[in-house]
Motif scaffolding. Sequence first.
Motif, short mmCIF file in Angstrom:
data_model
loop_
_atom_site.label_atom_id
_atom_site.label_comp_id
_atom_site.label_asym_id
_atom_site.label_seq_id
_atom_site.Cartn_x
_atom_site.Cartn_y
_atom_site.Cartn_z
N UNK A 20 0.84 -1.20 0.00
CA UNK A 20 0.00 0.00 0.00
C UNK A 20 0.88 1.25 0.00
N UNK A 21 0.34 2.33 -0.51
CA UNK A 21 1.13 3.55 -0.67
C UNK A 21 1.65 4.12 0.65
N UNK A 22 0.98 3.82 1.76
CA UNK A 22 1.45 4.29 3.06
C UNK A 22 2.25 3.21 3.81
N UNK A 23 2.59 2.13 3.13
CA UNK A 23 3.38 1.02 3.67
C UNK A 23 2.68 0.29 4.82
N UNK A 24 1.39 0.47 4.97
CA UNK A 24 0.68 -0.17 6.08
C UNK A 24 0.39 -1.64 5.82
N UNK A 25 0.26 -2.03 4.55
CA UNK A 25 -0.10 -3.40 4.22
C UNK A 25 0.75 -3.94 3.07
N UNK A 26 1.09 -5.21 3.20
CA UNK A 26 1.81 -5.92 2.14
C UNK A 26 1.00 -7.16 1.79
N UNK A 27 0.82 -7.37 0.50
CA UNK A 27 0.15 -8.57 0.02
C UNK A 27 1.15 -9.39 -0.78
N UNK A 28 1.37 -10.62 -0.34
CA UNK A 28 2.27 -11.53 -1.05
C UNK A 28 1.44 -12.64 -1.69
N UNK A 29 1.73 -12.94 -2.94
CA UNK A 29 1.15 -14.09 -3.61
C UNK A 29 2.29 -15.08 -3.78
N UNK A 30 2.09 -16.29 -3.24
CA UNK A 30 3.17 -17.27 -3.31
C UNK A 30 2.61 -18.67 -3.49
N UNK A 31 3.48 -19.56 -3.93
CA UNK A 31 3.11 -20.96 -4.10
C UNK A 31 3.06 -21.68 -2.75
#
Length: 56
Positions: A20-31
């Motif tokens: 997110x632009x404010x670095x509050x959330x990270x979404x990782x897509x992984x196997x």
Amino acid sequence: MEKLIEKLLAINSVLNVSISSNFAHVLLVSKNEITTETLHEVTAYDEKYTIKKIKN
């Protein structure tokens, strides 16, 4: 932010990263599941980043 994205993409089995632009959330897509410990290791280079698991 680009350096962080590069480091996260370098984790084995990670396919995509969104921050997110404010670095509050990270979404990782992984196997595979990525451990919180792995994320702590990857972000340890910069003190401004912390990782917390979202509770359901």
